[in-house]
Design a protein around this motif. Structure first.
Motif, PDB file in Angstrom:
ATOM      1  N   LYS A 123       0.808  -1.219   0.000  1.00  0.00           N
ATOM      2  CA  LYS A 123       0.000   0.000   0.000  1.00  0.00           C
ATOM      3  C   LYS A 123       0.841   1.267   0.000  1.00  0.00           C
ATOM      4  O   LYS A 123       0.317   2.372  -0.182  1.00  0.00           O
ATOM      5  CB  LYS A 123      -0.918  -0.003   1.224  1.00  0.00           C
ATOM      6  CG  LYS A 123      -1.976  -1.104   1.195  1.00  0.00           C
ATOM      7  CD  LYS A 123      -2.873  -1.022   2.419  1.00  0.00           C
ATOM      8  CE  LYS A 123      -3.924  -2.118   2.379  1.00  0.00           C
ATOM      9  NZ  LYS A 123      -4.829  -2.062   3.568  1.00  0.00           N
ATOM     10  N   ARG A 124       2.136   1.130   0.252  1.00  0.00           N
ATOM     11  CA  ARG A 124       3.002   2.312   0.214  1.00  0.00           C
ATOM     12  C   ARG A 124       3.112   2.820  -1.226  1.00  0.00           C
ATOM     13  O   ARG A 124       3.413   2.054  -2.132  1.00  0.00           O
ATOM     14  CB  ARG A 124       4.398   1.984   0.748  1.00  0.00           C
ATOM     15  CG  ARG A 124       4.460   1.654   2.233  1.00  0.00           C
ATOM     16  CD  ARG A 124       5.909   1.651   2.670  1.00  0.00           C
ATOM     17  NE  ARG A 124       6.080   1.293   4.066  1.00  0.00           N
ATOM     18  CZ  ARG A 124       6.373   0.077   4.500  1.00  0.00           C
ATOM     19  NH1 ARG A 124       6.521  -0.906   3.630  1.00  0.00           N
ATOM     20  NH2 ARG A 124       6.509  -0.170   5.785  1.00  0.00           N
ATOM     21  N   MET A 125       2.940   4.106  -1.421  1.00  0.00           N
ATOM     22  CA  MET A 125       3.031   4.694  -2.761  1.00  0.00           C
ATOM     23  C   MET A 125       4.427   5.281  -2.948  1.00  0.00           C
ATOM     24  O   MET A 125       4.793   6.285  -2.317  1.00  0.00           O
ATOM     25  CB  MET A 125       1.966   5.777  -2.928  1.00  0.00           C
ATOM     26  CG  MET A 125       0.534   5.241  -2.838  1.00  0.00           C
ATOM     27  SD  MET A 125       0.200   3.951  -4.068  1.00  0.00           S
ATOM     28  CE  MET A 125       0.330   4.915  -5.565  1.00  0.00           C
ATOM     29  N   LEU A 126       5.196   4.629  -3.806  1.00  0.00           N
ATOM     30  CA  LEU A 126       6.578   5.070  -4.059  1.00  0.00           C
ATOM     31  C   LEU A 126       6.615   6.026  -5.241  1.00  0.00           C
ATOM     32  O   LEU A 126       7.362   5.847  -6.212  1.00  0.00           O
ATOM     33  CB  LEU A 126       7.471   3.858  -4.309  1.00  0.00           C
ATOM     34  CG  LEU A 126       7.511   2.796  -3.211  1.00  0.00           C
ATOM     35  CD1 LEU A 126       8.467   1.674  -3.585  1.00  0.00           C
ATOM     36  CD2 LEU A 126       7.914   3.409  -1.870  1.00  0.00           C
ATOM     37  N   GLN A 127       5.820   7.057  -5.195  1.00  0.00           N
ATOM     38  CA  GLN A 127       5.718   8.015  -6.295  1.00  0.00           C
ATOM     39  C   GLN A 127       5.863   9.440  -5.773  1.00  0.00           C
ATOM     40  O   GLN A 127       5.347   9.771  -4.697  1.00  0.00           O
ATOM     41  CB  GLN A 127       4.370   7.870  -7.021  1.00  0.00           C
ATOM     42  CG  GLN A 127       4.169   6.519  -7.690  1.00  0.00           C
ATOM     43  CD  GLN A 127       2.792   6.382  -8.286  1.00  0.00           C
ATOM     44  OE1 GLN A 127       1.997   7.323  -8.270  1.00  0.00           O
ATOM     45  NE2 GLN A 127       2.481   5.205  -8.801  1.00  0.00           N
ATOM     46  N   SER A 128       6.585  10.252  -6.536  1.00  0.00           N
ATOM     47  CA  SER A 128       6.756  11.694  -6.243  1.00  0.00           C
ATOM     48  C   SER A 128       7.230  11.933  -4.807  1.00  0.00           C
ATOM     49  O   SER A 128       6.723  12.805  -4.103  1.00  0.00           O
ATOM     50  CB  SER A 128       5.449  12.445  -6.508  1.00  0.00           C
ATOM     51  OG  SER A 128       5.071  12.301  -7.860  1.00  0.00           O
ATOM     52  N   LEU A 129       8.213  11.131  -4.380  1.00  0.00           N
ATOM     53  CA  LEU A 129       8.776  11.298  -3.039  1.00  0.00           C
ATOM     54  C   LEU A 129       9.864  12.371  -3.060  1.00  0.00           C
ATOM     55  O   LEU A 129      10.712  12.382  -3.959  1.00  0.00           O
ATOM     56  CB  LEU A 129       9.355   9.968  -2.541  1.00  0.00           C
ATOM     57  CG  LEU A 129       8.375   8.785  -2.522  1.00  0.00           C
ATOM     58  CD1 LEU A 129       9.096   7.509  -2.134  1.00  0.00           C
ATOM     59  CD2 LEU A 129       7.222   9.067  -1.567  1.00  0.00           C
ATOM     60  N   PRO A 130       9.864  13.286  -2.098  1.00  0.00           N
ATOM     61  CA  PRO A 130      10.832  14.394  -2.144  1.00  0.00           C
ATOM     62  C   PRO A 130      12.237  13.965  -1.695  1.00  0.00           C
ATOM     63  O   PRO A 130      12.414  13.460  -0.581  1.00  0.00           O
ATOM     64  CB  PRO A 130      10.239  15.417  -1.168  1.00  0.00           C
ATOM     65  CG  PRO A 130       9.448  14.587  -0.200  1.00  0.00           C
ATOM     66  CD  PRO A 130       8.932  13.407  -0.967  1.00  0.00           C
ATOM     67  N   PHE A 149      10.353   2.411   3.361  1.00  0.00           N
ATOM     68  CA  PHE A 149      10.391   1.256   2.460  1.00  0.00           C
ATOM     69  C   PHE A 149      11.820   0.752   2.263  1.00  0.00           C
ATOM     70  O   PHE A 149      12.086  -0.452   2.349  1.00  0.00           O
ATOM     71  CB  PHE A 149       9.776   1.616   1.107  1.00  0.00           C
ATOM     72  CG  PHE A 149       9.922   0.524   0.088  1.00  0.00           C
ATOM     73  CD1 PHE A 149       9.103  -0.599   0.131  1.00  0.00           C
ATOM     74  CD2 PHE A 149      10.906   0.577  -0.896  1.00  0.00           C
ATOM     75  CE1 PHE A 149       9.248  -1.626  -0.785  1.00  0.00           C
ATOM     76  CE2 PHE A 149      11.053  -0.439  -1.815  1.00  0.00           C
ATOM     77  CZ  PHE A 149      10.219  -1.544  -1.763  1.00  0.00           C
ATOM     78  N   LEU A 150      12.774   1.655   1.976  1.00  0.00           N
ATOM     79  CA  LEU A 150      14.156   1.222   1.729  1.00  0.00           C
ATOM     80  C   LEU A 150      14.770   0.608   2.982  1.00  0.00           C
ATOM     81  O   LEU A 150      15.561  -0.333   2.893  1.00  0.00           O
ATOM     82  CB  LEU A 150      15.002   2.403   1.243  1.00  0.00           C
ATOM     83  CG  LEU A 150      14.685   2.917  -0.165  1.00  0.00           C
ATOM     84  CD1 LEU A 150      15.564   4.116  -0.508  1.00  0.00           C
ATOM     85  CD2 LEU A 150      14.880   1.822  -1.207  1.00  0.00           C
ATOM     86  N   ASN A 151      14.436   1.128   4.144  1.00  0.00           N
ATOM     87  CA  ASN A 151      14.935   0.553   5.386  1.00  0.00           C
ATOM     88  C   ASN A 151      14.445  -0.890   5.546  1.00  0.00           C
ATOM     89  O   ASN A 151      15.212  -1.792   5.912  1.00  0.00           O
ATOM     90  CB  ASN A 151      14.475   1.400   6.572  1.00  0.00           C
ATOM     91  CG  ASN A 151      15.077   0.928   7.886  1.00  0.00           C
ATOM     92  OD1 ASN A 151      16.287   0.753   7.990  1.00  0.00           O
ATOM     93  ND2 ASN A 151      14.241   0.689   8.866  1.00  0.00           N
TER      94      ASN A 151
END
Length: 805
Positions: free
Chosen positions: A551-558, A587-589
């Protein structure tokens, strides 16, 4: 009557003041004076002979070291000339501290300082060059097993029939440094016998009464004094114990000699400014065992040392699977040729380019020697110089001397070795090869003249002939990367990881690929350079990772741009974290934690790796591939104050040293005059930040041989020779007059000094010479820029086929 008119008489009466028959002598010497004059003279002499309670403290008033000197229960701080004058004055007043002693010391000090200032002003008038830099020795770490103390006492020096008076400058159990009048005819190969007169009075010891034999190790002199460094060659164990007890007991009463520690600590402090900007990639060579006595040792690359600014070199050799192809570039055969050849031979200059086909990246490389042997130089330069992947590399070799300690054990009592594991790893290395990328920024333009040479060739060679230089593909990691440790290093471990990333900022939209990741940052590679606004966030999306993100949205992250490499296609990003959790960081963690065993870790944090990195760094610094320099700020501007030199001769440094009488000073006027210091160094560096890396420009140098062995140096910047014909003419004229040299001048901004690295040494110096510790720390804070001068003559000459018949 004024006492000024009777100074000579007063000076004549001073030695008689403390004599029992002074009154009679005074009457005789002043018989021709009036009663009032005699009264004033007696008043003045009584004043001079009166007991004095004023303390003399010359700290911060002299350029020389001060030591604590106790006399009659009073503590003074005197430099060597003042102490000598103090002892002389005491003799006039029967070893009593009087007002005359005080005034005599102060007056002598003022006269010496005034004379020194006048001398300095005269020197400045003679030598008005503001471009003189001093040397700091890098990579030479003196490990002293004993503590030495600045202990000044009167001595007698005996050699044969020659007997001299002198003083000690410092003293240790096993040696001493003494000062005697100059030009006394002592023979360095014959031991001298030293009687420590003051110790002989205070301690009854047979060796002290008879004298101690010392061997002369080193000598320095000027027109007035000679300083001898001595090694003790006689004396009993009881004497050694007495001296050790003396030094330990007087450790905080007299100054411990810190000069060796200071020199080494200064070198370590300056190298910490340079190492983050190290542009060369050190590659460590190990020898694999022989199967029989007739087999040669097979040399191969086993480790590389990564700094912040040399990673672009290692990144160039990574293929589509992130596996380094450096082992196929510097093969055992090529390594052997490099090691067996002279410096700057054709075997040390390499050309490389890549070719991408069916999603795979293929590397081609050849040394200048290989190209000349096959007569393919013109073909390769004509074909490869137009490719974006074209690179030229220079290799500098270094044979590792395993007799030297790997560790910089600076302080007395320091452990001189690393752990057994680290020592074994360092002992397995045989050579260091430093790989420097010296590709011209406009390679296609610089090498286009070779096209005519290729076309004019009697036998047209097909480009397929270059296939012989295709590198054999390496399919698994063979070279271990070791990162230099800095106090400002990343707080997180980095892991090799490739995935597509979409970037956008305003009207800019592009696709990149990650090289490595951490939970809070990443390094990216673009196919073509893109200029992002560093002040604004870059919106980042992870399209391929979205499928496993739930459900995490990996889009347009600053994310914010931290640093852009000089090639413009390598970017360093950090997550821009606000008041709410950053989805990308979370997410990367989680990705790293769940795949820690599968991911290749690029940065380590354990003690063994720190030790190995430190030892590898110490080895690399023994032989510098270039000439580092340091830009130091002043109240009004800045200047190049210091050059970093190694223990081996440096051809570039020698050119500028030839203009000076001192062996530790370098006249950079040919490089910096005509406002070039401000134009080429101060202004560009002040617009840069430490994380920006290095920029560079080229300088052509003409070295003319003059009469009596002297040389004349002339430097011309690349912007002053814009035309190819001008460059060629300058090179040919320089060769006719003496020698031509081309320098690549790197420049960059420094961050805050890494004082934590030299904390123990600073604390030691602070205890025994606080003013020296403060001065060193201030100098390190004042360094605002760093760079180096790299000899690229070989490559520059290759741009002109006329010079390579």
């Amino acid at each position: 009557m004024t006492l000024e008119l009777h100074k000579a008489l007063i000076e004549q009466l001073k030695p008689l003041l403390m004599e029992p028959e002074f009154s009679e002598l005074f009457e005789q010497l002043t018989a021709d004076e009036t009663n009032s004059t005699r009264f004033l003279l007696k008043m003045e002499l009584n004043r001079l002979a009166s007991a004095c309670t004023r303390l003399i403290d010359l700290r911060n008033k002299t350029e020389l070291d001060c030591e604590e000197f106790t006399f009659a229960g009073q503590q003074h701080y005197l430099d060597a000339p003042a102490k000598e004058r103090f002892l002389e004055a005491l003799a006039l007043y029967r070893d009593e501290y009087t007002l005359g002693v005080y005034e005599q010391v102060i007056e002598a000090h003022k006269r010496r300082i005034l004379k020194q200032r006048q001398s300095s002003q005269n020197e400045v008038a003679v030598d008005a060059s503001p471009f003189v830099a001093k040397a700091v020795v890098l990579g030479s770490y003196f490990a002293r097993s004993e503590e030495r103390m600045n202990y000044s006492m009167r001595i007698s020096v005996i050699q044969g029939h020659l007997s001299l008076k002198g003083i000690t400058v410092d003293l240790s159990v096993g040696g001493a440094r003494i000062r005697i009048p100059t030009k006394q005819g002592l023979q360095s190969h014959i031991p001298v016998r030293i009687k420590l007169l003051e110790l002989g009075k205070e301690y009854y010891h047979e060796d002290l009464q008879q004298g101690i034999d010392y061997q002369i190790v080193d000598a320095e002199e000027n027109h007035e004094y000679c300083w001898l460094r001595l090694k003790r060659v006689s004396g009993s164990e009881a004497l050694a114990q007495m001296l050790e007890k003396l030094i330990r007991g007087y450790k905080f009463r007299y100054k411990v000699d810190v000069n060796d520690v200071l020199v080494t600590t200064k070198g370590l402090g300056f190298e910490r400014h340079y190492l983050p900007h190290l542009p060369h990639l050190p590659l460590f060579v190990s020898g694999k065992g022989r199967e029989s006595d007739t087999d040669e040792v097979r040399l191969s690359l086993s480790h590389m040392l990564l700094s912040r600014d040399n990673q672009s070199v290692s990144e160039y050799f990574k293929d589509e699977d992130n596996i380094s192809q450096l082992g196929a570039f510097l093969t055992p055969a090529r390594i052997k040729c490099i090691i067996d050849s002279e410096d700057n031979s054709p075997h040390t200059l390499f050309f490389s380019f890549t070719f991408r086909a069916r999603g795979a990246l293929y590397f081609y490389s050849a040394s200048l020697a290989e190209l000349k042997a096959r007569n393919l130089l013109a073909l390769l330069l004509n074909f490869a110089s137009n490719k974006a992947s074209f690179r030229i590399f220079k290799v500098t070799k270094q044979v590792i001397d395993h007799q030297q300690s790997y560790k910089a054990s600076v302080l007395p009592g320091d452990e001189a070795r690393y752990s057994a594991l680290t020592e074994a790893q360092l002992g397995a290395f045989t050579h260091v090869l430093q790989l420097s990328d010296i590709t011209p920024e406009k390679a296609a333009e610089q090498y286009k003249s070779w096209s005519a040479v290729h076309l004019a060739s009697e036998t047209q060679v097909s480009v397929n002939e270059l296939k012989i230089f295709g590198q054999q593909k390496i399919t698994q990691h063979a070279i271990k990367p070791i990162s230099l440790q800095f106090s400002e290093r990343r707080n997180e471990s980095r892991f090799a990881f490739k995935t597509a990333v979409m970037l956008s900022q305003g009207e800019i939209h592009t696709i990149a690929s990650t090289d490595d990741i951490s939970s809070r940052g990443m390094k990216l590679t673009l196919s073509t350079p893109v200029k992002f606004n560093q002040a604004e966030p870059v919106l980042t999306s992870f399209p391929k990772l979205q499928a496993i993100a739930g459900k995490r949205m990996l889009q347009s992250l600053p994310y914010r741009l931290i640093r852009t490499r000089k090639d413009g296609v390598t970017l360093h990003f950090a997550a821009q974290i606000g008041h709410t959790p950053h989805v990308g960081v979370e997410f990367l963690n989680q990705l790293i934690e769940h795949n820690r065993e599968k991911l290749e870790k690029l940065s380590e944090n354990n003690q063994d790796v720190k030790e190995l990195a430190d030892g590898m760094k110490n080895i690399v610094m023994r032989k510098l591939a270039s000439l580092p320099y340091y830009l130091e700020r002043t109240e009004k501007s800045a200047y190049i104050s210091t050059l970093g030199i190694g223990t081996e001769q440096n051809h570039v440094a020698n050119i500028f040293a030839s203009q000076r009488d001192s062996t530790t000073e370098y006249d950079l006027a040919p490089l910096l005059n005509n406002d070039r210091l401000k134009r080429d160094f101060i202004t560009p560096i002040r617009t840069m930040k430490p994380q920006h890396g290095l920029s560079h420009f080229e300088v052509y140098v003409q070295i003319s041989r003059m009469s009596q062995g002297q040389i004349k140096v002339r430097c011309i910047g690349e912007q002053d020779l814009p035309e190819r014909s001008q460059q060629l003419s300058f090179i040919q004229r320089s060769q006719n007059l003496g020698e031509f040299m081309a320098l690549r001048v790197y420049r960059g901004a420094t961050g805050k000094p890494d004082l934590n690295y030299i904390r123990k040494e600073r604390d030691y110096i602070q205890i025994h010479a606080s003013h020296k510790a403060k001065k060193l720390e201030e100098q390190l804070w004042n360094i605002i820029g760093v760079g180096e001068l790299l000899d690229v003559t070989h490559e520059v000459r290759l741009r002109f086929p006329e010079l390579n018949d």
